[in-house]
Motif scaffolding. Structure first.
Motif, short mmCIF file in Angstrom:
data_model
loop_
_atom_site.label_atom_id
_atom_site.label_comp_id
_atom_site.label_asym_id
_atom_site.label_seq_id
_atom_site.Cartn_x
_atom_site.Cartn_y
_atom_site.Cartn_z
N THR A 280 -6.70 0.69 -0.39
CA THR A 280 -6.16 -0.56 0.50
C THR A 280 -7.35 -1.10 1.19
O THR A 280 -7.28 -2.36 1.28
CB THR A 280 -5.37 0.29 1.57
N ALA B 250 1.01 -1.17 -0.09
CA ALA B 250 -0.16 0.13 0.02
C ALA B 250 0.86 1.30 -0.13
O ALA B 250 1.27 1.70 1.18
CB ALA B 250 -0.91 -0.19 1.38
N LEU C 11 2.49 -1.06 4.66
CA LEU C 11 1.74 0.19 4.44
C LEU C 11 2.42 1.56 4.66
O LEU C 11 3.39 1.86 5.48
CB LEU C 11 0.80 0.19 5.66
N ILE D 210 0.50 -6.68 5.23
CA ILE D 210 0.31 -5.47 4.76
C ILE D 210 1.54 -4.44 4.89
O ILE D 210 2.08 -4.24 5.83
CB ILE D 210 -0.89 -4.85 4.92
N SER E 299 -2.03 -1.11 -3.71
CA SER E 299 -3.06 -0.02 -3.46
C SER E 299 -2.13 1.09 -3.42
O SER E 299 -1.13 1.24 -3.27
CB SER E 299 -4.02 -0.36 -2.10
#
Length: 212
Positions: free
Chosen positions: A39, A7, A54, A52, A33
């Motif tokens: 996301t 992400a 991020l 994830i 994303s």
């Protein structure tokens, strides 16, 4: 087959990270994303994610809202923050809000891989040289984060506009909604943050920010 969500709002970084990690994880599947909204959509669409990765500063994730929201809504999916900053105060807050690891974007691939392996095995990972600098955040910040986690992405967007000092008419134009909708969002924000005015809401959320 492991599945990772990257992400980040920079396509080149996502491609570089995929290229670096692919040889290290057999048959790994990546999904991507570029903001908080996408996301959440990716998480819901994927069905199963192992981890994830991020970014803290992509659209919709300001003031730690991204990590607060993702970790709060999907506690079964471990999150590693990958950020341009490696300041201990920022790392401390990200971990306090639910992240299981924190890696600088300037880190070597070996460090990123070590972080992923550690977190996948149930551990927590931060750079070795910063471990002794990680602090506990205040109870007040924890309480504010809990309230902020109750805001929907649209409400958080309105809150960001309030921080910018925009009027309801300007917010409505930027969001392509009616002023009545903005007022409804604002009322919901006040209720969830337990405040009565715009100024109180702005001052409250600013306490989540790290001044470095």
């Amino acid at each position: 087959m492991p599945k990772f969500l990257i992400a980040d709002d920079h396509p080149l970084f996502r491609e570089a990270l995929k290229g670096a990690l692919s040889p290290l994880y057999e048959a790994v599947e990546f999904t991507e994303s570029d903001g908080l909204e996408s996301t959440i959509e990716s998480i819901e669409r994927s069905g199963h994610l192992d981890i994830i990765l991020l970014d803290l500063s992509m659209p919709g994730c300001e003031n730690f809202y991204g990590v607060i929201r993702v970790c709060g809504d999907y506690p079964h999916i471990p999150v590693i923050v990958i950020s341009a900053s490696d300041h201990p105060k920022i790392i401390s807050q990200a971990l306090a809000y639910g992240a299981k690891g924190y890696v600088s974007k300037s880190a070597a691939v070996a460090s990123i891989s070590e972080a992923i392996d550690t977190v996948l095995n149930g551990g927590t990972w931060v750079p070795e040289e910063l471990k002794n600098q990680i602090d506990n955040i205040s109870d007040e910040q924890q309480e504010i984060a809990a309230m902020v986690s109750e805001l929907t992405p649209k409400q958080f967007l309105v809150l960001n506009y309030l921080q910018e000092g925009k009027l309801n008419k300007q917010i409505a134009y930027d969001m392509s909604v009616t002023e009545a909708t903005v007022k409804a969002h604002t009322s919901a924000i006040f209720k969830k943050l337990k405040v009565n005015t715009r100024t109180q809401a702005v001052l409250l959320v600013e306490k989540l920010q790290t001044n470095i």
